[in-house]
Scaffold this motif. Structure first.
Motif, PDB file in Angstrom:
ATOM      1  N   LEU A  24     -44.479  84.976  45.120  1.00 22.30           N
ATOM      2  CA  LEU A  24     -43.914  86.335  45.081  1.00 22.30           C
ATOM      3  C   LEU A  24     -44.613  87.228  46.096  1.00 22.30           C
ATOM      4  O   LEU A  24     -43.972  88.047  46.757  1.00 22.30           O
ATOM      5  CB  LEU A  24     -44.050  86.918  43.663  1.00 22.30           C
ATOM      6  CG  LEU A  24     -43.214  86.198  42.590  1.00 22.30           C
ATOM      7  CD1 LEU A  24     -43.522  86.737  41.198  1.00 22.30           C
ATOM      8  CD2 LEU A  24     -41.719  86.339  42.876  1.00 22.30           C
ATOM      9  N   LEU A  29     -43.321  90.951  47.672  1.00 21.28           N
ATOM     10  CA  LEU A  29     -43.062  91.796  46.504  1.00 21.28           C
ATOM     11  C   LEU A  29     -44.345  92.473  46.045  1.00 21.28           C
ATOM     12  O   LEU A  29     -45.406  91.860  46.012  1.00 21.28           O
ATOM     13  CB  LEU A  29     -42.492  90.960  45.351  1.00 21.28           C
ATOM     14  CG  LEU A  29     -41.079  90.429  45.583  1.00 21.28           C
ATOM     15  CD1 LEU A  29     -40.718  89.420  44.493  1.00 21.28           C
ATOM     16  CD2 LEU A  29     -40.088  91.592  45.559  1.00 21.28           C
ATOM     17  N   GLY A 114     -39.044  84.146  45.245  1.00 24.26           N
ATOM     18  CA  GLY A 114     -39.039  85.537  45.736  1.00 24.26           C
ATOM     19  C   GLY A 114     -37.619  86.086  45.866  1.00 24.26           C
ATOM     20  O   GLY A 114     -37.275  87.104  45.236  1.00 24.26           O
ATOM     21  N   PRO A 115     -36.751  85.393  46.665  1.00 24.24           N
ATOM     22  CA  PRO A 115     -35.371  85.891  46.792  1.00 24.24           C
ATOM     23  C   PRO A 115     -34.651  85.992  45.445  1.00 24.24           C
ATOM     24  O   PRO A 115     -33.888  86.917  45.217  1.00 24.24           O
ATOM     25  CB  PRO A 115     -34.698  84.844  47.678  1.00 24.24           C
ATOM     26  CG  PRO A 115     -35.808  84.164  48.406  1.00 24.24           C
ATOM     27  CD  PRO A 115     -37.029  84.250  47.547  1.00 24.24           C
ATOM     28  N   GLU A 118     -35.827  89.102  43.716  1.00 23.09           N
ATOM     29  CA  GLU A 118     -35.261  90.284  44.402  1.00 23.09           C
ATOM     30  C   GLU A 118     -33.785  90.469  44.063  1.00 23.09           C
ATOM     31  O   GLU A 118     -33.324  91.575  43.783  1.00 23.09           O
ATOM     32  CB  GLU A 118     -35.422  90.138  45.924  1.00 23.09           C
ATOM     33  CG  GLU A 118     -36.782  90.586  46.369  1.00 23.09           C
ATOM     34  CD  GLU A 118     -37.016  90.359  47.863  1.00 23.09           C
ATOM     35  OE1 GLU A 118     -36.345  89.487  48.455  1.00 23.09           O
ATOM     36  OE2 GLU A 118     -37.875  91.053  48.418  1.00 23.09           O
ATOM     37  N   ARG A 119     -33.056  89.359  44.081  1.00 24.58           N
ATOM     38  CA  ARG A 119     -31.616  89.452  43.793  1.00 24.58           C
ATOM     39  C   ARG A 119     -31.371  89.933  42.364  1.00 24.58           C
ATOM     40  O   ARG A 119     -30.542  90.806  42.099  1.00 24.58           O
ATOM     41  CB  ARG A 119     -30.961  88.081  44.011  1.00 24.58           C
ATOM     42  CG  ARG A 119     -29.449  88.185  44.087  1.00 24.58           C
ATOM     43  CD  ARG A 119     -28.782  86.889  44.463  1.00 24.58           C
ATOM     44  NE  ARG A 119     -29.265  85.796  43.641  1.00 24.58           N
ATOM     45  CZ  ARG A 119     -29.810  84.671  44.125  1.00 24.58           C
ATOM     46  NH1 ARG A 119     -29.955  84.523  45.430  1.00 24.58           N
ATOM     47  NH2 ARG A 119     -30.220  83.716  43.312  1.00 24.58           N
ATOM     48  N   ALA A 122     -32.111  93.536  42.157  1.00 28.20           N
ATOM     49  CA  ALA A 122     -31.072  94.321  42.844  1.00 28.20           C
ATOM     50  C   ALA A 122     -29.831  94.432  41.966  1.00 28.20           C
ATOM     51  O   ALA A 122     -29.184  95.478  41.882  1.00 28.20           O
ATOM     52  CB  ALA A 122     -30.718  93.680  44.174  1.00 28.20           C
TER      53      ALA A 122
END
Ligand code: ADP
Length: 485
Positions: A24, A29, A114-115, A118-119, A122
């Motif tokens: 992360l 992040l 990580g992605p 984040e997704r 979001a």
């Protein structure tokens, strides 16, 4: 969003937890993490740590990831739940997504973590923005002064605001049955057809420009209301939004104004006729009397003077009525109240009947003597004279006119009775209105300007009295008025 993301990690393997955090960080992040392994810790941190996202292993000693997910989804459905696991088959993974998990990342491919976080975050942010926007629209929808609803293609009211419920009396949704807007539109005119036309226009048009129209709708309790409507298509759907502004009061007011204007026009026609007639009489006779070439026989001169006197009296009466009306409308009536024997006033009014048709006799019947009452003597006599004059004017020559007097609880009741044509039911209340005459202005056959009963009513109101009309058995009119004792 908070400054640092708060991540709750459910993981019994400290090294795996460490690896996840490193990933992360690598993804850039900024976060704080709380790592738990036991069920009690997980439940506690769900509240105390108040995470923005949960990362959970699938298999844990004593507590499994599925149960953790179920608890989290039930308690904090808004927090995304991501499985980070080494052993989850494709099918199982899909099942967990169906049950409410947000995503899953395999430990072997930790770079995806990580992605994925984040997704997930979001999505949460987007959802909450959407919810806020929806709340805002809902507030606008509810608090706007207009009645609004969303109509389906078949005119079913899909949702409606409180203004709509208030305007039409239908609560849309539970426990109400389905409401179709065509049920609401008035049926005794072209409104339903018009509504269909506008609805089709809205649905067939490409854009969202609204159409505006006037229509009538029927409240659930049966009242018809006049409304200004606008209808526009909701983008990307076959639904339309309809808003209605109630203009019933304005419409009524408009009708009243129009009627007043018409009444005033009729009054001017009648009044000018009423004034011209006695003036023509006086002018004709004075010219005749002045003309030296015309010899008038002695016995005719007396008749001429009597006619001129009548005409002058008629003019005096017209001017008095106009002045009384102006007084009533502008300054209000000033009364000179004194205690009077009502019987005496009635007898006096009924005897002095100069100007009436010669053979008219007024019968007075005292059914019970009301004794004294406090009235404005002059105005009281005016009321009686006016009613008696009308009885004389509107009933055929020779037919009886009478007055009765009664004492009733707290009032003296006076009735002026005739055997004339009576008043049609639809006019009975209206004859007390200003300028109102049963005959229309063009067929004006009796002298009068439609002011007498209006003034009578105002004078009685000012003295605490009441007047009303009753048809008589056997034909004719009864004008009754009461005056407090
Ligand atoms: P007007 O001075 O024109 O007679 P009023 O206000 O006194 O006006 O009366 C209003 C209308 O009521 C009259 O136009 C007449 O048609 C009707 N009316 C009044 N009194 C009588 C009556 N006794 N019998 C029949 N109609 C009457």
């Amino acid at each position: 969003m908070r400054e640092k993301i708060r991540i709750l990690i459910l993981e019994d393997n400290a090294a795996d937890a460490e690896l996840a955090q490193r990933e992360l960080e690598k993804a850039g992040l900024s976060f704080v993490a709380s790592i738990v392994a036991a069920k009690w810790e997980f439940l506690q941190q769900l509240d105390v740590f108040d995470p923005d996202i949960i990362l959970s292993d699938y298999k844990l000693p004593g507590f499994d990831g599925i149960s953790a997910m179920r608890v989290a989804v039930a308690r904090k459905p808004e927090i995304p739940f991501v499985f980070v696991t080494g052993e989850m088959g494709e099918e199982r993974a899909i099942d967990t997504l169906k049950e409410g998990a947000t995503d899953y990342v395999l430990k072997q491919r930790l770079a995806r973590l990580g992605p994925a976080v984040e997704r997930a975050l979001a999505e949460v942010e987007e959802k909450s923005q959407r919810r806020r926007a929806e709340e805002n629209y809902r507030t606008v929808f509810e608090t706007t002064g207009t009645a609004m609803c969303v109509l389906g293609e078949d005119s079913v009211v899909l949702s409606a605001n409180r203004g709509f419920e208030r305007l039409l009396g239908y609560a849309v949704g539970e426990p109400e049955p389905e409401v179709r807007f065509k049920q609401v539109v008035s049926r005794d005119g072209p409104e339903v057809e018009d509504f269909y036309r506008y609805h089709r226009e809205v649905l067939s048009g490409g854009g969202t420009d609204p159409v505006f129209f006037k229509t009538r709708v029927v409240h659930r309790d049966g009242r018809t209301l006049y409304v200004l409507a606008s209808m526009g298509r909701l983008p990307g759907t076959r639904n339309s939004v309809l808003s209605l502004i109630d203009v019933t009061r304005e419409k009524k007011f408009e009708g009243e104004l129009k009627e007043r204007a018409e009444r005033l026009r009729d009054f001017l026609t009648v009044a000018s006729h009423e004034i011209r007639h006695p003036i023509t009489v006086i002018k004709g006779y004075t010219e005749m009397l002045e003309d030296v070439d015309i010899e008038i026989p002695e016995d005719m001169v007396a008749d001429i003077y009597a006619s001129m006197d009548d005409a002058a009296n008629r003019l005096i009466r017209i001017v008095t009525e106009l002045m009384d009306m102006s007084l009533i409308e502008n300054d209000g009536i000033e009364l000179d109240m004194t205690s009077c024997e009502i019987k005496e006033l009635v007898l006096e009014a009924a005897t002095d009947k100069r100007g009436w048709r010669a053979d008219r006799h007024v019968e007075v019947e005292v059914l019970s003597d009301p004794g004294l009452a406090t009235v404005d003597r002059v105005r009281f006599m005016y009321v009686l004279d006016e009613l008696l004059d009308n009885a004389d004017k509107y009933s055929p020559e020779g037919s009886p006119v009478s007055v009765t007097l009664e004492a009733r609880a707290g009032i003296a009741l006076v009735s002026v009775l005739d055997r004339g044509p009576g008043i049609p039911e639809s006019d009975r209340e209206r004859v007390f209105e200003r300028f109102y005459q049963v005959e229309d202005a063009l067929n004006h056959s009796k002298p009068g300007m439609g002011l007498g009963l209006y003034i009578v009513k105002q004078l009685l109101d000012a003295q605490g009295g009441k007047i009303w009309y009753e048809p008589r058995d056997g034909g004719g009119s009864a004008f009754r008025f009461s005056i407090p004792k």
